[in-house]
Scaffold this active site. Sequence first.
Site, short mmCIF file in Angstrom:
data_model
loop_
_atom_site.label_atom_id
_atom_site.label_comp_id
_atom_site.label_asym_id
_atom_site.label_seq_id
_atom_site.Cartn_x
_atom_site.Cartn_y
_atom_site.Cartn_z
CG ASP A 203 -81.57 -17.26 -35.36
OD1 ASP A 203 -81.20 -17.00 -36.51
OD2 ASP A 203 -81.31 -16.54 -34.38
CD GLU A 261 -78.10 -18.62 -39.00
OE1 GLU A 261 -77.71 -17.63 -39.61
OE2 GLU A 261 -78.50 -18.57 -37.82
O1 TEU Z 1 -77.99 -15.08 -37.99
C1 TEU Z 1 -76.85 -15.54 -37.33
C2 TEU Z 1 -75.52 -15.13 -37.86
O2 TEU Z 1 -74.54 -15.44 -37.21
C3 TEU Z 1 -75.28 -14.32 -39.09
O3 TEU Z 1 -75.96 -14.70 -40.19
C4 TEU Z 1 -75.37 -12.85 -38.79
O4 TEU Z 1 -76.69 -12.39 -38.79
C5 TEU Z 1 -74.63 -11.98 -39.76
O5 TEU Z 1 -73.38 -12.50 -39.98
C6 TEU Z 1 -74.50 -10.59 -39.17
O6 TEU Z 1 -74.05 -9.69 -40.11
C7 TEU Z 1 -79.24 -15.32 -37.44
C8 TEU Z 1 -80.33 -14.68 -38.27
O7 TEU Z 1 -80.36 -15.23 -39.55
C9 TEU Z 1 -80.10 -13.19 -38.28
O8 TEU Z 1 -81.01 -12.51 -39.10
C10 TEU Z 1 -80.22 -12.70 -36.85
O9 TEU Z 1 -79.89 -11.33 -36.80
C11 TEU Z 1 -79.28 -13.46 -35.92
O10 TEU Z 1 -79.36 -14.87 -36.11
C12 TEU Z 1 -79.63 -13.20 -34.48
O11 TEU Z 1 -80.82 -13.83 -34.14
#
Ligand code: TEU
Length: 514
Positions: A203, A261
């Site tokens: 993540d 990610e």
């Molecule tokens: O996401 C990180 C991120 O920067 C984006 O995808 C963000 O969630 C989105 O733009 C907000 O609207 C990751 C995870 O995939 C996400 O589900 C989590 O909320 C986030 O990290 C925090 O851990």
Amino acid sequence: MRRWWADAVFYQVYPRSFADSNGDGVGDLAGVTAGLDYLVALGVDALWLNPVMVSPMADHGYDVADPRDVDPLFGDLDALDELLDAAHARGIRVTMDLVPNHTSSAHPWFVEALADPHRRERYIFRDGRGPGGAAPPNNWVSVFGGPAWTRDTEPDGSPGQWYLHLFDPAQPDLNWNHPEVFEDLEKTLRFWLDRGVDGFRIDVAHGMAKPPELPDMAVTDTALLRNSDDDPRFDNESVHDIHRFIRTVLDDYPDAVAVGEVWVHGNERFAMYLRPDELHLGFNFRLVQADFDADEIHAAIDNALAAAALAGATPTWTLSNHDVEREVTRYGGGVRGLARARAMALVMLALPGAVFVYNGEELGLPNVELPDAVLQDPVWERSGHTERGRDGCRVPMPWSGDVPPFGFSSTADTWLPMPAEWASLTVQRQLTDPASTLNFYRRAIQLRAGRTEFDDVGIDLSSADGVLTVRRGPLRCLLNAGADPVPLPPGQVLLSSGELADGTLPPDTAVWLV
Ligand code: TEU
């Protein structure tokens, strides 16, 4: 050596929403185990499970309070072991989410940090600016809206220091300059790998490291930041030390994979994460961001291929996940949105590399317009009710029957309400219809795995007059993103995303030809 993940189809399971085995309205690990035969029939090679660790669920598991145990909402460690055994017995690998950028505010380290100002070094605490330290230490904004800092009250009741949280206040950022943070991550990695987990989705893999001086952001408008790399919160040089560290641990488990990610824009920056001693795979989100337009899709694919090639790495493809609007809706919704989503699936599955399918994508699920009262994503509150957040793409899967909860659970009180219209989209219904999206996905994945044309990793793209052509050895994938039907070139049709009429490829349709 060709690695198992190099052309794998990963299926992303959002555990809350896949299948509920115990009737509490929330999906769980036993539900995933019960769904494995469905996934075998779909033809997937591996799972990516969104976080199932102990969590107060402020961000549905991305706020981890104990990284080495399963949250009771999802089951327990035995339920995870059962899933691993059952999946492995069917030849399906299991990867898990790893959340190294932050913990939950309920993590014992953070509880201790709040109670004792001398035990704060594992997080990022700073004094405030201005009179009485009343202003946050810098101007950073949270990805979920509002400031990225929250002021704490000292144990004696006086206003205290501020702590950094790039996401929700319940997700304090870790200090990756602290050795214990590294040691603890190694324990976590080995804990799951020793149980038989086949790897991790990491993540916010571009997060973690922060510049020591914590400089102000030049731009704080998140809409503008989406396409920029000028953001001191992310992609700092020392993040690569963390990835190298993770890789040294993973290398003790030769089949394990790490997929990051990585929301980084420039190809050179992106490719740095895929160097041979860092991540194996990195999500490239260009395809998610591209409109349904032949030139844009062409550019997105070229770009993702070029970024991976810079590092000699395997490209990674995805059309959706638990953070973005479902593609059926993104492409316009309704019959047309679905036709386009199916066409794009054929494009994606024609490409060399690892593919990620998000649960429900194979059913052609659209995003759901949910009433305000049921919204749960912290984005809704943090944005002052200006952004509805991500709940609409997280509604539980419809399995069977004619009314909600469509076999997802034994209770109708599911954690998000399921739309009555989904009666036509259930797995059960789609299995009986040869032309259904589910049968289409099954066929496409089966051909991708079984036909030798897909062994060819060389790829060539062109686009003209609204038509995108992908050539992979003897395979051609044509996508008609234009307004008019186009003549089909000669060749045998392996599969099409919709009906072909009179030797033509209709708009919003794609075809595989050999
Ligand atoms: O996401 C990180 C991120 O920067 C984006 O995808 C963000 O969630 C989105 O733009 C907000 O609207 C990751 C995870 O995939 C996400 O589900 C989590 O909320 C986030 O990290 C925090 O851990």
